[in-house]
Design an enzyme around this catalytic site. Sequence first.
Site, short mmCIF file in Angstrom:
data_model
loop_
_atom_site.label_atom_id
_atom_site.label_comp_id
_atom_site.label_asym_id
_atom_site.label_seq_id
_atom_site.Cartn_x
_atom_site.Cartn_y
_atom_site.Cartn_z
N ASP A 18 -38.29 -23.14 104.62
CA ASP A 18 -37.55 -24.09 105.67
C ASP A 18 -38.05 -25.66 105.32
O ASP A 18 -37.21 -26.49 105.19
CB ASP A 18 -37.95 -23.95 107.09
N ARG A 99 -49.79 -22.64 116.50
CA ARG A 99 -48.60 -23.86 116.78
C ARG A 99 -49.33 -25.06 117.50
O ARG A 99 -49.09 -26.28 117.02
CB ARG A 99 -47.49 -23.41 117.55
N ASP A 128 -41.08 -20.53 117.84
CA ASP A 128 -42.02 -21.82 117.45
C ASP A 128 -41.47 -23.08 118.01
O ASP A 128 -42.24 -24.07 117.88
CB ASP A 128 -42.18 -21.53 116.11
N SER A 180 -39.74 -13.44 106.15
CA SER A 180 -40.03 -14.86 106.99
C SER A 180 -41.48 -14.30 107.28
O SER A 180 -41.79 -13.49 108.15
CB SER A 180 -39.35 -15.02 108.21
#
Length: 410
Positions: A18, A99, A128, A180
């Site tokens: 990404d 995160r 996320d 992923s």
Amino acid sequence: MNENKFKKIVLAYSGGLDTSIIIPWLKENYEGCEIIAVSGNVGQGTELEGLEEKALKTGASKIYIEDLNQEFVEDFIFPTLKAGAIYEGAYLLGTSFARPVIAKRIVEIALAEGADAICHGCTGKGNDQVRFELTIKAFAPNMPIIAPWRIWDLKSRDEEIDYAEAHNVPLKISRETNYSKDKNLWHLSHEGLELEDPANECQFAKPGFLEMSVSPEQAPDLPVYLTLSFEKGVPVALDGQKMDGVSLIEKLNEIGGAHGIGILDMVENRLVGMKSRGVYETPGGAILYKAHQLLESIALDRDTQHYKEMVAIRFAELVYFGQWFTPLRESLSAFVDKTQETVTGDVKIKLYKGNIIPAGLTSPYSLYNEEIATFEEDHVYNQNDAEGFINLFGLPIKVKALSEQKQNRG
């Protein structure tokens, strides 16, 4: 601010699929803007190799690679471990609490750089995006946020690979290995491809799938014993050797992974409302959670232990939902810290083919009294006392039953 006027954008950069294509995409869609990549090192290991060269080659003006491991462990992992927080009874929150520590540092750099916006590569379907953006709002409430997955024309990971190939962006994956993944010091997650159908059994033994662990079938035929020492709920030593948190987790990952510990295949409820399937490897984390739970079983009184179990459920939700920097999470952590004042001692465990088996507990604060608990003769517990206790404890039940009998006779 008009988004077309953005002159400097800070990108949360991992070098994965990404964010690798987001740099050229930003250059195309925000003409003349400067892109500053920021990568938080939370234990990705080899994934950080070549990151600087790749970011600069694909259009970034500079890249920060920040070592956040110690902060990650001490300020996020250990508070969650002390809380015993586990999402939906299984997930040890590896991506969830990574995160906010990354996003917090990104905000600090964005403010220092005078950036006009922060960009992330999270999808519009995932958790996320919430975790990143709630942290950004906590530290830079007026900062514009760019989320390409919510606005660009690309609709799948296959289309992302097409875009990468068209723009000469190097990738470490192929279409066949296009899971992923998210890796850090605590865990490795796998999503996508055949895992999207819960009817498909995960082939743990498939070459190259597991990276931190081996499948239990491939683990050694002989067990290994470990002794973990805790001080106020924090793990401080392994087999009598004092270790900092980062080194301890790394060592437990190595040992636990070799014995097939901490492999999880679950369908979970995402914050955005859908169910998703993930496969997680958390060898060291699984060992620490089990050892901590075992120590609490002798160090906490019953009422505190039971109430803390309820708190743990809410704590896990807050972490999973990205609400780390909130008054409620901070308040729950204050409660947890109070409960941990007596969670000191040693936990001996046996690892064998994916299992963590208790092998001995000691604590200077232990509430386990062998003389009271024994099935043998004792001189401290009067078993006759139980009759009166049961009569009083059961009085509401007896009164209700007598009332019902009376009504039935009437």
